[in-house]
Motif scaffolding. Sequence first.
Motif, PDB file in Angstrom:
ATOM      1  N   TRP A   1       0.817  -1.218   0.000  1.00  0.00           N
ATOM      2  CA  TRP A   1       0.000   0.000   0.000  1.00  0.00           C
ATOM      3  C   TRP A   1       0.849   1.266   0.000  1.00  0.00           C
ATOM      4  N   TYR A   2       2.100   1.184   0.476  1.00  0.00           N
ATOM      5  CA  TYR A   2       2.931   2.384   0.606  1.00  0.00           C
ATOM      6  C   TYR A   2       4.367   2.156   0.138  1.00  0.00           C
ATOM      7  N   ALA A   3       4.574   1.178  -0.720  1.00  0.00           N
ATOM      8  CA  ALA A   3       5.926   0.808  -1.136  1.00  0.00           C
ATOM      9  C   ALA A   3       6.615   1.883  -1.965  1.00  0.00           C
ATOM     10  N   THR A   4       5.863   2.693  -2.680  1.00  0.00           N
ATOM     11  CA  THR A   4       6.468   3.722  -3.528  1.00  0.00           C
ATOM     12  C   THR A   4       6.028   5.108  -3.070  1.00  0.00           C
ATOM     13  N   ALA A   5       6.778   6.109  -3.495  1.00  0.00           N
ATOM     14  CA  ALA A   5       6.433   7.489  -3.143  1.00  0.00           C
ATOM     15  C   ALA A   5       5.067   7.864  -3.714  1.00  0.00           C
ATOM     16  N   ALA A   6       4.765   7.381  -4.909  1.00  0.00           N
ATOM     17  CA  ALA A   6       3.462   7.682  -5.515  1.00  0.00           C
ATOM     18  C   ALA A   6       2.320   7.113  -4.684  1.00  0.00           C
ATOM     19  N   ARG A   7       2.481   5.920  -4.172  1.00  0.00           N
ATOM     20  CA  ARG A   7       1.429   5.310  -3.339  1.00  0.00           C
ATOM     21  C   ARG A   7       1.296   6.046  -2.007  1.00  0.00           C
ATOM     22  N   ARG A   8       2.411   6.501  -1.455  1.00  0.00           N
ATOM     23  CA  ARG A   8       2.337   7.263  -0.203  1.00  0.00           C
ATOM     24  C   ARG A   8       1.648   8.604  -0.446  1.00  0.00           C
ATOM     25  N   ARG A   9       1.969   9.260  -1.555  1.00  0.00           N
ATOM     26  CA  ARG A   9       1.291  10.519  -1.891  1.00  0.00           C
ATOM     27  C   ARG A   9      -0.202  10.296  -2.104  1.00  0.00           C
ATOM     28  N   LEU A  10      -0.545   9.177  -2.745  1.00  0.00           N
ATOM     29  CA  LEU A  10      -1.960   8.842  -2.956  1.00  0.00           C
ATOM     30  C   LEU A  10      -2.664   8.615  -1.618  1.00  0.00           C
ATOM     31  N   ALA A  11      -2.016   7.933  -0.694  1.00  0.00           N
ATOM     32  CA  ALA A  11      -2.606   7.694   0.629  1.00  0.00           C
ATOM     33  C   ALA A  11      -2.824   9.017   1.369  1.00  0.00           C
ATOM     34  N   VAL A  12      -1.839   9.910   1.290  1.00  0.00           N
ATOM     35  CA  VAL A  12      -1.979  11.219   1.939  1.00  0.00           C
ATOM     36  C   VAL A  12      -3.085  12.019   1.261  1.00  0.00           C
ATOM     37  N   ALA A  13      -3.126  12.000  -0.074  1.00  0.00           N
ATOM     38  CA  ALA A  13      -4.180  12.723  -0.803  1.00  0.00           C
ATOM     39  C   ALA A  13      -5.564  12.178  -0.447  1.00  0.00           C
ATOM     40  N   ALA A  14      -5.680  10.860  -0.348  1.00  0.00           N
ATOM     41  CA  ALA A  14      -6.962  10.259   0.039  1.00  0.00           C
ATOM     42  C   ALA A  14      -7.333  10.676   1.458  1.00  0.00           C
ATOM     43  N   HIS A  15      -6.354  10.684   2.356  1.00  0.00           N
ATOM     44  CA  HIS A  15      -6.607  11.074   3.744  1.00  0.00           C
ATOM     45  C   HIS A  15      -7.043  12.534   3.823  1.00  0.00           C
ATOM     46  N   VAL A  16      -6.365  13.409   3.079  1.00  0.00           N
ATOM     47  CA  VAL A  16      -6.731  14.830   3.058  1.00  0.00           C
ATOM     48  C   VAL A  16      -8.156  14.976   2.521  1.00  0.00           C
ATOM     49  N   THR A  17      -8.448  14.302   1.409  1.00  0.00           N
ATOM     50  CA  THR A  17      -9.774  14.392   0.798  1.00  0.00           C
ATOM     51  C   THR A  17     -10.858  13.898   1.749  1.00  0.00           C
ATOM     52  N   LEU A  18     -10.621  12.767   2.386  1.00  0.00           N
ATOM     53  CA  LEU A  18     -11.605  12.225   3.325  1.00  0.00           C
ATOM     54  C   LEU A  18     -11.766  13.138   4.542  1.00  0.00           C
ATOM     55  N   THR A  19     -10.679  13.709   5.025  1.00  0.00           N
ATOM     56  CA  THR A  19     -10.757  14.636   6.158  1.00  0.00           C
ATOM     57  C   THR A  19     -11.585  15.858   5.789  1.00  0.00           C
ATOM     58  N   VAL A  20     -11.352  16.412   4.605  1.00  0.00           N
ATOM     59  CA  VAL A  20     -12.115  17.573   4.149  1.00  0.00           C
ATOM     60  C   VAL A  20     -13.591  17.206   3.972  1.00  0.00           C
ATOM     61  N   ALA A  21     -13.860  16.046   3.387  1.00  0.00           N
ATOM     62  CA  ALA A  21     -15.251  15.620   3.178  1.00  0.00           C
ATOM     63  C   ALA A  21     -15.984  15.441   4.502  1.00  0.00           C
ATOM     64  N   ILE A  22     -15.337  14.787   5.456  1.00  0.00           N
ATOM     65  CA  ILE A  22     -15.967  14.590   6.768  1.00  0.00           C
ATOM     66  C   ILE A  22     -16.186  15.937   7.452  1.00  0.00           C
ATOM     67  N   GLY A  23     -15.204  16.812   7.366  1.00  0.00           N
ATOM     68  CA  GLY A  23     -15.353  18.151   7.956  1.00  0.00           C
ATOM     69  C   GLY A  23     -16.454  18.957   7.297  1.00  0.00           C
ATOM     70  N   ALA A  24     -16.547  18.871   5.984  1.00  0.00           N
ATOM     71  CA  ALA A  24     -17.610  19.594   5.268  1.00  0.00           C
ATOM     72  C   ALA A  24     -18.989  19.063   5.652  1.00  0.00           C
ATOM     73  N   LEU A  25     -19.101  17.755   5.742  1.00  0.00           N
ATOM     74  CA  LEU A  25     -20.380  17.165   6.153  1.00  0.00           C
ATOM     75  C   LEU A  25     -20.742  17.555   7.585  1.00  0.00           C
ATOM     76  N   MET A  26     -19.743  17.587   8.455  1.00  0.00           N
ATOM     77  CA  MET A  26     -19.995  17.985   9.837  1.00  0.00           C
ATOM     78  C   MET A  26     -20.446  19.445   9.896  1.00  0.00           C
ATOM     79  N   THR A  27     -19.785  20.297   9.140  1.00  0.00           N
ATOM     80  CA  THR A  27     -20.158  21.708   9.081  1.00  0.00           C
ATOM     81  C   THR A  27     -21.577  21.863   8.548  1.00  0.00           C
ATOM     82  N   HIS A  28     -21.879  21.148   7.472  1.00  0.00           N
ATOM     83  CA  HIS A  28     -23.229  21.197   6.892  1.00  0.00           C
ATOM     84  C   HIS A  28     -24.271  20.753   7.911  1.00  0.00           C
ATOM     85  N   PHE A  29     -23.983  19.685   8.616  1.00  0.00           N
ATOM     86  CA  PHE A  29     -24.932  19.157   9.596  1.00  0.00           C
ATOM     87  C   PHE A  29     -25.230  20.189  10.683  1.00  0.00           C
ATOM     88  N   PHE A  30     -24.201  20.886  11.169  1.00  0.00           N
ATOM     89  CA  PHE A  30     -24.409  21.824  12.262  1.00  0.00           C
ATOM     90  C   PHE A  30     -24.945  23.183  11.806  1.00  0.00           C
TER      91      PHE A  30
END
Length: 180
Positions: A25-54
């Motif tokens: 899952w993280y053997a190459t720099a590209a896969r690590r960047r993808l994991a970080v990008a996915a984490h950033v995207t999911l964090t933003v999505a969860i935060g946006a949904l939380m903001t919308h809910f409140f």
Amino acid sequence: MTTTRLTRYDRSMLRLMNDRRGQAWYATAARRRLAVAAHVTLTVAIGALMTHFFLAKGELLWPVAVMAVLLLPWMVATGVINGATRGLLELREHVLDERQSAERSRVLARAHRMTTLLLAAAAIALLITGGVEGDAPKAYAAPLLIAVLVVHWVMPLWVAGLLAQDEPADDEAMEAGQHN
């Protein structure tokens, strides 16, 4: 590692963070960047949904359900980044060797600088918006500050994931490649 005696927790975390079964899952720099990008995207999505809910009045509970669904891939992405960094931020300081301790300090310093800039940008955005509208946007101040706090919390993980190096090649694999 120091001469401090490791607790059972320290040993189990060290074993977990050095488990190489998920290395693909993280053997190459590209896969690590993808994991970080996915984490950033999911964090933003969860935060946006939380903001919308409140902020939304009389809204159904669909944002909470979607947040719950997004939490599982967010946790997987967190685990991938932690595996890539061999638990740099999760292990206790006395478990790390000198190189890892220095790397942790570099990661935390860089993450601190980045979140300081983000906090300054958030404050400037609120001040500019308040100046243009003649009043501070109070409804958005709390969600924005919470968002900056969340980013402050996960920024070291993102920085560590982006700065993680490739694992050294196995001697046996290199020898096999030289003989072919």
